[in-house]
Design a protein around this motif. Structure first.
Motif, PDB file in Angstrom:
ATOM      1  N   THR A 190      -4.183  -1.952 -10.283  1.00 40.21           N
ATOM      2  CA  THR A 190      -4.008  -1.114 -11.183  1.00 40.21           C
ATOM      3  C   THR A 190      -2.394  -0.408 -10.875  1.00 40.21           C
ATOM      4  N   GLY A 191      -2.026  -0.605  -9.767  1.00 36.19           N
ATOM      5  CA  GLY A 191      -0.712   0.084  -9.488  1.00 36.19           C
ATOM      6  C   GLY A 191       0.332  -0.941  -8.817  1.00 36.19           C
ATOM      7  N   GLY A 192       1.295  -0.934  -9.566  1.00 38.83           N
ATOM      8  CA  GLY A 192       2.401  -1.847  -9.308  1.00 38.83           C
ATOM      9  C   GLY A 192       3.409  -1.483  -8.030  1.00 38.83           C
ATOM     10  N   GLY A 193       3.837  -0.217  -8.252  1.00 38.98           N
ATOM     11  CA  GLY A 193       4.394   0.349  -7.073  1.00 38.98           C
ATOM     12  C   GLY A 193       4.044   0.791  -5.916  1.00 38.98           C
ATOM     13  N   ALA A 194       2.548   1.068  -6.060  1.00 34.34           N
ATOM     14  CA  ALA A 194       1.558   1.461  -5.164  1.00 34.34           C
ATOM     15  C   ALA A 194       1.242   0.427  -4.216  1.00 34.34           C
ATOM     16  N   SER A 195       0.945  -0.787  -4.795  1.00 33.62           N
ATOM     17  CA  SER A 195       0.432  -1.978  -4.305  1.00 33.62           C
ATOM     18  C   SER A 195       1.691  -2.587  -3.380  1.00 33.62           C
ATOM     19  N   LEU A 196       2.885  -2.479  -4.135  1.00 32.74           N
ATOM     20  CA  LEU A 196       4.049  -2.824  -3.271  1.00 32.74           C
ATOM     21  C   LEU A 196       4.334  -1.911  -1.966  1.00 32.74           C
ATOM     22  N   GLU A 197       4.242  -0.793  -2.240  1.00 36.74           N
ATOM     23  CA  GLU A 197       4.416   0.076  -1.129  1.00 36.74           C
ATOM     24  C   GLU A 197       3.360   0.157   0.052  1.00 36.74           C
ATOM     25  N   PHE A 198       2.052  -0.188  -0.333  1.00 38.29           N
ATOM     26  CA  PHE A 198       1.157  -0.444   0.520  1.00 38.29           C
ATOM     27  C   PHE A 198       1.396  -1.763   1.417  1.00 38.29           C
ATOM     28  N   LEU A 199       1.773  -2.596   0.585  1.00 34.98           N
ATOM     29  CA  LEU A 199       1.645  -4.084   1.561  1.00 34.98           C
ATOM     30  C   LEU A 199       3.125  -3.922   2.342  1.00 34.98           C
ATOM     31  N   GLU A 200       4.086  -3.026   1.984  1.00 34.96           N
ATOM     32  CA  GLU A 200       5.126  -2.997   2.674  1.00 34.96           C
ATOM     33  C   GLU A 200       4.894  -2.243   4.160  1.00 34.96           C
ATOM     34  N   PHE A 201       4.246  -0.926   3.771  1.00 35.69           N
ATOM     35  CA  PHE A 201       4.114  -0.079   4.888  1.00 35.69           C
ATOM     36  C   PHE A 201       2.728   0.008   5.460  1.00 35.69           C
ATOM     37  N   GLY A 202       1.813  -0.478   4.733  1.00 36.60           N
ATOM     38  CA  GLY A 202       0.375  -0.342   5.171  1.00 36.60           C
ATOM     39  C   GLY A 202      -0.287   1.061   5.183  1.00 36.60           C
ATOM     40  N   ARG A 203       0.443   1.592   4.393  1.00 33.01           N
ATOM     41  CA  ARG A 203      -0.119   3.118   4.267  1.00 33.01           C
ATOM     42  C   ARG A 203       0.280   3.631   2.980  1.00 33.01           C
ATOM     43  N   LEU A 204      -0.338   4.819   2.349  1.00 31.26           N
ATOM     44  CA  LEU A 204       0.262   5.533   1.364  1.00 31.26           C
ATOM     45  C   LEU A 204       0.065   6.977   1.200  1.00 31.26           C
ATOM     46  N   PRO A 205       0.958   7.970   0.951  1.00 30.36           N
ATOM     47  CA  PRO A 205       0.870   9.227   1.019  1.00 30.36           C
ATOM     48  C   PRO A 205      -0.437   9.902   0.544  1.00 30.36           C
ATOM     49  N   GLY A 206      -1.136   9.188  -0.550  1.00 36.81           N
ATOM     50  CA  GLY A 206      -2.225   9.804  -1.274  1.00 36.81           C
ATOM     51  C   GLY A 206      -3.307   9.395  -0.615  1.00 36.81           C
ATOM     52  N   ILE A 207      -3.240   8.453   0.335  1.00 35.91           N
ATOM     53  CA  ILE A 207      -4.581   8.110   1.005  1.00 35.91           C
ATOM     54  C   ILE A 207      -4.399   8.752   2.523  1.00 35.91           C
ATOM     55  N   ASP A 208      -3.047   8.947   3.120  1.00 37.46           N
ATOM     56  CA  ASP A 208      -3.008   9.569   4.437  1.00 37.46           C
ATOM     57  C   ASP A 208      -3.768  11.018   4.465  1.00 37.46           C
ATOM     58  N   SER A 209      -3.178  11.770   3.148  1.00 40.09           N
ATOM     59  CA  SER A 209      -3.641  13.052   3.369  1.00 40.09           C
ATOM     60  C   SER A 209      -5.113  13.545   3.153  1.00 40.09           C
ATOM     61  N   LEU A 210      -5.835  12.361   2.971  1.00 40.51           N
ATOM     62  CA  LEU A 210      -7.319  12.484   2.668  1.00 40.51           C
ATOM     63  C   LEU A 210      -8.180  12.759   3.855  1.00 40.51           C
ATOM     64  N   SER A 211      -9.272  13.416   3.881  1.00 41.95           N
ATOM     65  CA  SER A 211     -10.182  13.858   5.077  1.00 41.95           C
ATOM     66  C   SER A 211     -10.323  12.583   5.758  1.00 41.95           C
TER      67      SER A 211
END
Ligand code: ADP
Ligand code: MG
Length: 393
Positions: free
Chosen positions: A368-389
């Motif tokens: 469901t996320g074009g840019g987000a899936s690309l960024e996840f596959l490039e860096f293996g992480r996303l700011p919106g996940i990193d910040s969670l508990s």
């Protein structure tokens, strides 16, 4: 491991949930496609079923300040129809009136906040001190289920999590996206092939480079192919080909070569010149614009792709919005739908193409996320996940 929705205590709690209701609208303001609302339903239902109340927040479009055309009211209405229950529409996303509505919420009820991007603080928290805290005051726990926006470090997608120590969890959609995307980086079943098409070469080069560590084969189609042609000295005619993309293509060619990864470029291209259309096997001649991969390419790729255990596909293989230049994308999608590999698709246009062709059920996962899936596959992480508990046992 990040905290998950089912590890939060929800009963009689106000759940402040970031969703991605950034839906496409028609000219008359009605919703063109409600897939994003549907994708959030599992998390929404989960909270309601477990005795929580919901405060939903999202952005919609790119409004500059308050703009009634970008109101989330149509999404609140659609959600209310889908759930057969009222959804209260807030006049804003922060402020005393909203706090009063949030304070009165009963278990099982839903409040939809107005477009977060009506406030500058959503994208630029420095421009609106206190915005994050005002949002955070509305809920007892925080859930991020907006996978499509998880690559942005905005107030509601990342910064707000700090206000919920041990109470900031990922939603079910986020969990599902990661469950499909993480294995591509960690332990994909081999052979693992990637098909990369579309038009945004510079935004995809990083992903391709990162995946090259895992891949057994790389297929390049769409307008992506032309910088690769140019790097190899094959003519591109008047095809879409940005000069700045050629060194990126050259780098990928060298890396694939060094690692012994088969790089498949189209062996024939369907091109147009004014009203004429023709198929060329040795590059695209002067004045002609490449629009789709040809049938020789389709046949050759089909034969290779059916050997795969895992396939990641991002980007249409031709100008699929203009038939007959949707044929390359359609034939490859039909071939993939028939094979039993794990098939993951990312990218707004690629997913839209597969859905339009009625082939969605032939794929393991459409992100469901074009840019987000690309960024996840490039860096293996996303700011919106990193910040969670973190989940502590
Ligand atoms: P996604 O959204 O799936 O990541 P992109 O946004 O990168 O894909 O690319 C999609 C666009 O690429 C489509 O609008 C399509 O028309 C365009 N495209 C594909 N092949 C070509 C081509 N040969 N020439 C020009 N544009 C192309
Ligand atoms: Mg796109």
């Amino acid at each position: 491991m990040k905290l998950r929705l089912n590890q939060l205590s929800l009963r009689n709690h106000r759940v402040l949930m970031r969703v991605d209701f950034n839906v496409p609208l028609k000219d008359d303001g009605s919703i063109l496609d409600d897939s994003r609302i549907l994708a959030a339903l599992p998390s929404i239902r989960y909270v309601l079923d477990h005795g929580g109340s919901l405060i939903l927040m999202s952005h919609l479009g790119r409004p500059k300040g308050v703009d009634p055309k970008a109101s989330l009211a149509p999404c609140a209405k659609r959600l209310s129809e889908l759930l057969s229950q009222p959804v209260i529409m807030a006049p804003d996303c922060i402020g005393p009136a909203v706090e009063s509505l949030a304070g009165k919420l009963k278990s099982g009820s839903i409040l939809m906040l107005e477009n977060l991007r009506f406030h500058p603080g959503e994208e630029n928290p420095d421009k609106e001190p206190g915005f994050v805290e005002s949002l955070a005051r509305l809920g007892d726990v925080y859930v991020n289920d907006a996978f499509g926006t998880a690559h942005r470090a905005h107030a509601s997608t990342a910064l707000i999590a700090r206000s919920f120590p041990q109470k900031a969890a990922m939603g079910l959609l986020m969990e599902k996206e990661l469950a499909h995307l993480e294995p591509l980086l960690k332990n994909p079943k081999r052979p693992f092939y990637a098909i990369i098409g579309g038009a945004k070469v510079s935004s995809k080069a990083g992903v391709v480079k990162n995946l090259l560590n895992k891949l057994d084969g790389l297929f390049i189609g769409g307008a992506m192919a032309f910088p690769f042609f140019a790097a190899k000295g094959i003519s591109v005619g008047a095809s879409l080909c940005d000069a700045t993309d050629i060194p990126l293509a050259q780098e990928i060619i060298s890396l694939a070569d060094q690692r012994g990864i088969a790089l498949h470029l189209p062996s024939d291209i369907i091109a147009v010149k004014e009203t004429a259309s023709s198929i060329f096997s040795d590059g695209v001649p002067d004045g002609w614009k490449g629009m789709d991969i040809g049938i020789k390419t389709v046949r050759a790729w089909e034969k290779e792709l059916c050997k795969a255990a895992t396939i990641y596909w991002n980007g249409p293989l031709g100008v699929y919005e203009q038939p007959p230049f949707d044929q390359g994308t359609q034939k490859i999608a039909q071939a993939l739908a028939k094979i039993s590999a794990t098939k993951i698709v990312g990218g707004g246009d690629s997913v839209a193409a597969i859905q339009q062709m009625g082939l969605a059920s032939g794929f393991t996962h459409l992100s469901t996320g074009g840019g987000a899936s690309l960024e996840f596959l490039e860096f293996g992480r996303l700011p919106g996940i990193d910040s969670l508990s973190e989940y502590r046992t």
